[in-house]
Scaffold this active site. Structure first.
Site, PDB file in Angstrom:
ATOM      1  N   ASP A  41       0.885  -1.166   0.000  1.00 25.80           N
ATOM      2  CA  ASP A  41       0.000   0.000   0.000  1.00 25.80           C
ATOM      3  C   ASP A  41       0.923   1.216   0.000  1.00 25.80           C
ATOM      4  O   ASP A  41       2.143   1.082   0.167  1.00 25.80           O
ATOM      5  CB  ASP A  41      -0.896  -0.017   1.256  1.00 25.80           C
ATOM      6  CG  ASP A  41      -1.794   1.200   1.342  1.00 25.80           C
ATOM      7  OD1 ASP A  41      -2.353   1.607   0.307  1.00 25.80           O
ATOM      8  OD2 ASP A  41      -1.935   1.778   2.439  1.00 25.80           O
ATOM      9  N   CYS A  63     -11.008   3.111   0.535  1.00 26.87           N
ATOM     10  CA  CYS A  63      -9.559   3.333   0.616  1.00 26.87           C
ATOM     11  C   CYS A  63      -9.102   2.595   1.865  1.00 26.87           C
ATOM     12  O   CYS A  63      -9.746   2.715   2.913  1.00 26.87           O
ATOM     13  CB  CYS A  63      -9.261   4.821   0.737  1.00 26.87           C
ATOM     14  SG  CYS A  63      -7.581   5.226   1.273  1.00 26.87           S
ATOM     15  N   GLY A 121      -3.412   8.918  -3.920  1.00 23.81           N
ATOM     16  CA  GLY A 121      -4.739   9.373  -4.332  1.00 23.81           C
ATOM     17  C   GLY A 121      -4.779  10.689  -5.078  1.00 23.81           C
ATOM     18  O   GLY A 121      -5.765  10.982  -5.745  1.00 23.81           O
ATOM     19  N   CYS A 164      -4.562  -1.667  -1.615  1.00 25.58           N
ATOM     20  CA  CYS A 164      -4.796  -0.252  -1.884  1.00 25.58           C
ATOM     21  C   CYS A 164      -5.857  -0.143  -2.976  1.00 25.58           C
ATOM     22  O   CYS A 164      -5.666  -0.676  -4.073  1.00 25.58           O
ATOM     23  CB  CYS A 164      -3.473   0.367  -2.343  1.00 25.58           C
ATOM     24  SG  CYS A 164      -3.620   2.052  -2.924  1.00 25.58           S
ATOM     25  N   ASN A 165      -6.949   0.526  -2.667  1.00 16.57           N
ATOM     26  CA  ASN A 165      -8.013   0.677  -3.661  1.00 16.57           C
ATOM     27  C   ASN A 165      -7.551   1.512  -4.842  1.00 16.57           C
ATOM     28  O   ASN A 165      -7.943   1.255  -5.987  1.00 16.57           O
ATOM     29  CB  ASN A 165      -9.227   1.372  -3.029  1.00 16.57           C
ATOM     30  CG  ASN A 165      -9.906   0.509  -2.009  1.00 16.57           C
ATOM     31  OD1 ASN A 165      -9.473   0.448  -0.868  1.00 16.57           O
ATOM     32  ND2 ASN A 165     -10.959  -0.156  -2.410  1.00 16.57           N
TER      33      ASN A 165
HETATM   34  N1  DGL Z   1      -4.606   3.367   0.844  1.00 12.21           N
HETATM   35  C1  DGL Z   1      -4.823   3.746  -0.499  1.00 12.21           C
HETATM   36  C2  DGL Z   1      -6.190   3.295  -1.017  1.00 12.21           C
HETATM   37  O1  DGL Z   1      -6.672   2.273  -0.574  1.00 12.21           O
HETATM   38  C3  DGL Z   1      -4.482   5.133  -0.964  1.00 12.21           C
HETATM   39  C4  DGL Z   1      -4.087   6.191  -0.031  1.00 12.21           C
HETATM   40  C5  DGL Z   1      -3.261   7.227  -0.745  1.00 12.21           C
HETATM   41  O2  DGL Z   1      -2.049   6.980  -0.837  1.00 12.21           O
HETATM   42  O3  DGL Z   1      -3.842   8.225  -1.226  1.00 12.21           O
HETATM   43  O4  DGL Z   1      -6.767   3.913  -1.873  1.00 12.21           O
END
Ligand code: DGL
Length: 240
Positions: free
Chosen positions: A10, A181, A43, A73-74
């Site tokens: 992630d 997220c 993001g 990580c989404n």
């Molecule tokens: N944790 C990540 C997600 O699931 C993204 C967080 C980021 O780095 O903006 O989208």
């Protein structure tokens, strides 16, 4: 191969909630957790930047002989998982997606839900397709700042109470929240508190971990039952 580790990555602390579920489900596996802290937050980056960051992470994990990778990580899943799969066609690669479908199935007839996501996820074709299929009953809510705040406040998530409450004030009558997220799992307690406990929260991590376990079994590469599980942590952060 069965003894080889599973890579989980992630941009930072978000994937730790997913890792925790992995360990509970597959206690005999050896995990490598990679936090791409040098590129956090994903993001607000362009698709090209996210693809580069995600493929670099998978290259590192492949170099450490990972038999499978869980994209915890989404954002990286929404934007880059196809590139990752093209790059490693024979590797088991599982991603994390907002649990929009399970939420829709359980939504009351007159209720609506909110899927909280990063800007990059919000703008991705995958997310647009996912929410378009919900006929307006699941609203996407773009959060450009939340993941960064969570990363910066790791260890004191309560400090985010005013921000989280303000963010949710527009959706006071929502029936459910989809955590789109992996970082947001860290503030699920604050979300529940805002709604006085009267809210359903959907987290895609359970589905992703079950899918990973299923894929490993199907490929016959689950760890031997007598193997002792472990976790190794890495970060891409380099101090100046
Ligand atoms: N944790 C990540 C997600 O699931 C993204 C967080 C980021 O780095 O903006 O989208």
């Amino acid at each position: 191969m069965r003894e080889n580790p599973i890579g989980v990555f992630d941009s930072g602390v978000g994937g730790l909630c997913v890792l925790e579920k992995c360990i509970a489900t597959m206690p005999n596996e050896r995990f490598i957790y990679l936090a791409d802290s040098a590129n956090m937050p994903y993001g607000v980056k362009t698709a090209a930047e996210i693809k580069r960051a995600a493929t670099d992470c998978v290259r590192e994990l492949a170099a450490m002989n990972c038999k499978a990778v869980l994209v915890a990580c989404n954002t990286a899943t929404a934007v880059a998982i196809d590139d990752v799969r093209r790059m490693y066609p024979s590797m088991t690669v599982v991603g994390l997606e907002p649990a929009v479908k399970p939420c829709l199935r359980e939504l009351g007839r007159n209720g609506y839900a909110v899927a909280l996501v990063t800007s990059a996820t919000y703008g991705s074709d995958k997310f647009k397709r996912l929410t378009a299929a919900c006929g307006g009953r699941i609203i996407g809510s773009e959060q450009p700042l939340l993941a960064g705040f969570i990363e910066d406040n790791a260890g004191d998530f309560d400090a985010l109470r005013p921000f989280v409450f303000d963010m949710l004030s527009k959706y006071g009558d929502a029936e459910a929240i989809v955590l789109g997220c992996s970082h947001y799992s860290h503030v699920s307690g604050l979300i529940r508190e805002f709604y006085g406990g009267n809210i359903k929260i959907y987290d895609g991590a359970d589905g992703a971990v079950n899918r990973l376990a299923y894929c490993l079994s199907a490929a016959d590469i689950r760890a031997p039952e007598n193997q002792i599980g472990s976790v190794r942590f890495y970060s891409t952060y380099k101090s100046a």
